[in-house]
Design a protein around this motif. Sequence first.
Motif, PDB file in Angstrom:
ATOM      1  N   THR A 273     -10.037 -11.956  15.319  1.00 53.17           N
ATOM      2  CA  THR A 273      -9.703 -10.901  14.354  1.00 53.17           C
ATOM      3  C   THR A 273     -10.893 -10.563  13.462  1.00 53.17           C
ATOM      4  N   THR A 274     -11.774 -11.537  13.230  1.00 52.69           N
ATOM      5  CA  THR A 274     -12.916 -11.335  12.326  1.00 52.69           C
ATOM      6  C   THR A 274     -14.160 -10.872  13.077  1.00 52.69           C
ATOM      7  N   ILE A 275     -13.975 -10.252  14.241  1.00 59.40           N
ATOM      8  CA  ILE A 275     -15.093  -9.852  15.091  1.00 59.40           C
ATOM      9  C   ILE A 275     -16.018  -8.864  14.374  1.00 59.40           C
ATOM     10  N   ILE A 276     -15.434  -7.967  13.543  1.00 57.79           N
ATOM     11  CA  ILE A 276     -16.206  -7.099  12.641  1.00 57.79           C
ATOM     12  C   ILE A 276     -15.504  -7.168  11.288  1.00 57.79           C
ATOM     13  N   GLU A 277     -16.012  -7.987  10.379  1.00 61.43           N
ATOM     14  CA  GLU A 277     -15.300  -8.247   9.126  1.00 61.43           C
ATOM     15  C   GLU A 277     -15.050  -6.988   8.313  1.00 61.43           C
ATOM     16  N   GLU A 278     -16.024  -6.079   8.274  1.00 59.74           N
ATOM     17  CA  GLU A 278     -15.858  -4.886   7.440  1.00 59.74           C
ATOM     18  C   GLU A 278     -14.703  -4.019   7.940  1.00 59.74           C
ATOM     19  N   GLU A 279     -14.523  -3.944   9.259  1.00 59.17           N
ATOM     20  CA  GLU A 279     -13.410  -3.171   9.812  1.00 59.17           C
ATOM     21  C   GLU A 279     -12.078  -3.879   9.556  1.00 59.17           C
ATOM     22  N   LEU A 280     -12.075  -5.194   9.664  1.00 62.25           N
ATOM     23  CA  LEU A 280     -10.866  -5.955   9.375  1.00 62.25           C
ATOM     24  C   LEU A 280     -10.461  -5.768   7.919  1.00 62.25           C
ATOM     25  N   ILE A 281     -11.435  -5.857   7.012  1.00 59.44           N
ATOM     26  CA  ILE A 281     -11.157  -5.670   5.582  1.00 59.44           C
ATOM     27  C   ILE A 281     -10.582  -4.291   5.318  1.00 59.44           C
ATOM     28  N   LYS A 282     -11.187  -3.283   5.913  1.00 59.80           N
ATOM     29  CA  LYS A 282     -10.714  -1.900   5.734  1.00 59.80           C
ATOM     30  C   LYS A 282      -9.279  -1.744   6.246  1.00 59.80           C
ATOM     31  N   THR A 283      -8.980  -2.420   7.350  1.00 61.01           N
ATOM     32  CA  THR A 283      -7.648  -2.319   7.959  1.00 61.01           C
ATOM     33  C   THR A 283      -6.592  -3.013   7.108  1.00 61.01           C
ATOM     34  N   ILE A 284      -6.911  -4.204   6.604  1.00 62.08           N
ATOM     35  CA  ILE A 284      -5.950  -4.921   5.754  1.00 62.08           C
ATOM     36  C   ILE A 284      -5.724  -4.166   4.448  1.00 62.08           C
ATOM     37  N   GLU A 285      -6.794  -3.679   3.848  1.00 63.62           N
ATOM     38  CA  GLU A 285      -6.656  -2.914   2.599  1.00 63.62           C
ATOM     39  C   GLU A 285      -5.803  -1.673   2.820  1.00 63.62           C
ATOM     40  N   TYR A 286      -5.989  -1.015   3.959  1.00 63.15           N
ATOM     41  CA  TYR A 286      -5.214   0.191   4.246  1.00 63.15           C
ATOM     42  C   TYR A 286      -3.740  -0.156   4.456  1.00 63.15           C
ATOM     43  N   ALA A 287      -3.485  -1.284   5.136  1.00 62.81           N
ATOM     44  CA  ALA A 287      -2.099  -1.711   5.357  1.00 62.81           C
ATOM     45  C   ALA A 287      -1.407  -1.977   4.031  1.00 62.81           C
ATOM     46  N   LYS A 288      -2.097  -2.642   3.107  1.00 65.17           N
ATOM     47  CA  LYS A 288      -1.497  -2.928   1.801  1.00 65.17           C
ATOM     48  C   LYS A 288      -1.231  -1.650   1.008  1.00 65.17           C
ATOM     49  N   LYS A 289      -2.068  -0.645   1.193  1.00 64.53           N
ATOM     50  CA  LYS A 289      -1.863   0.637   0.517  1.00 64.53           C
ATOM     51  C   LYS A 289      -0.660   1.374   1.105  1.00 64.53           C
ATOM     52  N   LEU A 290      -0.559   1.384   2.439  1.00 65.89           N
ATOM     53  CA  LEU A 290       0.543   2.090   3.103  1.00 65.89           C
ATOM     54  C   LEU A 290       1.884   1.388   2.897  1.00 65.89           C
ATOM     55  N   PHE A 291       1.843   0.054   2.922  1.00 64.17           N
ATOM     56  CA  PHE A 291       3.074  -0.736   2.893  1.00 64.17           C
ATOM     57  C   PHE A 291       3.043  -1.652   1.664  1.00 64.17           C
ATOM     58  N   PRO A 292       3.440  -1.141   0.518  1.00 65.49           N
ATOM     59  CA  PRO A 292       3.273  -1.887  -0.746  1.00 65.49           C
ATOM     60  C   PRO A 292       4.101  -3.159  -0.857  1.00 65.49           C
ATOM     61  N   SER A 293       5.060  -3.362   0.053  1.00 70.35           N
ATOM     62  CA  SER A 293       5.872  -4.579  -0.025  1.00 70.35           C
ATOM     63  C   SER A 293       5.183  -5.788   0.603  1.00 70.35           C
ATOM     64  N   ILE A 294       4.026  -5.586   1.271  1.00 69.65           N
ATOM     65  CA  ILE A 294       3.314  -6.716   1.870  1.00 69.65           C
ATOM     66  C   ILE A 294       2.873  -7.675   0.775  1.00 69.65           C
ATOM     67  N   ARG A 295       3.332  -8.917   0.876  1.00 67.55           N
ATOM     68  CA  ARG A 295       2.998  -9.945  -0.114  1.00 67.55           C
ATOM     69  C   ARG A 295       2.119 -11.046   0.456  1.00 67.55           C
ATOM     70  N   GLU A 296       2.027 -11.118   1.784  1.00 74.27           N
ATOM     71  CA  GLU A 296       1.226 -12.175   2.400  1.00 74.27           C
ATOM     72  C   GLU A 296       0.558 -11.639   3.658  1.00 74.27           C
ATOM     73  N   VAL A 297      -0.730 -11.941   3.793  1.00 73.73           N
ATOM     74  CA  VAL A 297      -1.493 -11.567   4.985  1.00 73.73           C
ATOM     75  C   VAL A 297      -2.026 -12.840   5.630  1.00 73.73           C
ATOM     76  N   SER A 298      -1.691 -13.023   6.913  1.00 78.00           N
ATOM     77  CA  SER A 298      -2.210 -14.149   7.689  1.00 78.00           C
ATOM     78  C   SER A 298      -3.201 -13.630   8.715  1.00 78.00           C
ATOM     79  N   CYS A 299      -4.218 -14.433   8.998  1.00 77.58           N
ATOM     80  CA  CYS A 299      -5.280 -14.008   9.889  1.00 77.58           C
ATOM     81  C   CYS A 299      -5.782 -15.208  10.671  1.00 77.58           C
ATOM     82  N   GLU A 300      -6.478 -14.955  11.791  1.00 83.56           N
ATOM     83  CA  GLU A 300      -7.034 -16.005  12.625  1.00 83.56           C
ATOM     84  C   GLU A 300      -8.543 -15.834  12.745  1.00 83.56           C
TER      85      GLU A 300
END
Length: 441
Positions: free
Chosen positions: A116-143
Amino acid sequence: MTDMNETSRYVPAPRKLLPEWMIGVTDRVMDYYTQRYLHCDPVILKNPPPPQDGHKYLLYAHIPFCRTLCTYCTFHRFIFKEWKAREYFVNLRKEMDYVKALGYDFHSMYVGGGTTTIIEEELIKTIEYAKKLFPSIREVSCETDPQIITTPAFRNLKGLVDRMSIGVQSFNDDILKLSDRYEKFGSGEQIYERLQYAKELFPTCNVDMMFGFRGQTLDSIHDDMEKIVRLNPRQVTTYPLMITSQTRKSVKGAIAAKGNQLADQYRTIVDTLGNHYQHLTSWTFGRTHDEGFDEYVVDYDEYLGIGSGAFSFLGDSLYVNTFSLRRYGERIAQGNTGVERRRQFDKHAIVQYRLMLGLFSHRLSRKYFRDVHGVDIDSYLFKEMLGLRLAGAIENDPSDPDKIVVTEAGKFLGLVMMKAFYSAMDNVRAELRAPLKEEDM
């Protein structure tokens, strides 16, 4: 690596979790049901169904890229090409938009791979976008893997990822060489040193370990678990090796422990970690009882997957996104999600599935089956419940008539069942990957 029959320094308590024949019968029963149920039909579907009021969902995002491919790994992944990976992350965020338009919100997000961390900047952008779209997200798990955790860019995930799971498998160099990880990630000693750095970055640092290799001594497993105790991560996952149709032919049938070999290895893990960690599931240990873990299917009856090769379970159906990167890009460009396959289940199959998960997670409640599925589990699955009682896997809780206690034998039986289930799911992945051509990858 020495043979299992050689004298070990570590001697487990003289007890058997299950007789050999019962382990074999369980494997055959699981093989029957997985072959019966785990196949998916092609479907022309613009989107998965919309959410239902009052239902709780998890968002799963799949990143199918690795710099090298481990021979034992059966997950959906491709050799990393940067331009393809960057394009893929863009499509992943677009698919999130389509899911949002359907009305979904999510309580948790799990990012799996691949790496998942193959390109960290893209992963960060994706997680940040998910939290913006879906405000109920309280926990993010990653590998991630042990190689990347000391890079400067990895620190940027601090504060964004709540649970980071690091695939270690073993600190024993012989096991690392057998599983083709020594050359990729370094020696057990090097990996151990990196973990001490990584565990301070996230609220929950999970260390993934593996057992179930034929010839893997109880000493080596005990030593691995003792190192874990000294390292003191918040969480440990101890996966059994899973042999599937994708396992390399040259080692298939020669590397996996059988029957009570596996049981003895499992008991070594439980006996070593049991005084230091809570037993969360049959193969997960944590400092407390209220932690998230890799098997999100335990906590979420329904989840929605985005990305190539992602699975969703919504309502009574399993949905599977295309395994072709080319078709995935085409579907996203057309305004669709990635769904190309579906398997609908009857109520009986769903209740059987939840019974297996309840055994695996040590959470069997009659009230859950009444409230969620509208059944009396003792009568609805009479044969299954009788079989578990005769095997000594479950007992009634004398202090709570709604609670069913999972015994030590039941915990191992839950592991055997989940191992067979995940192996069967990997065979489904193999079937769906088989038609892929070079232009699909």
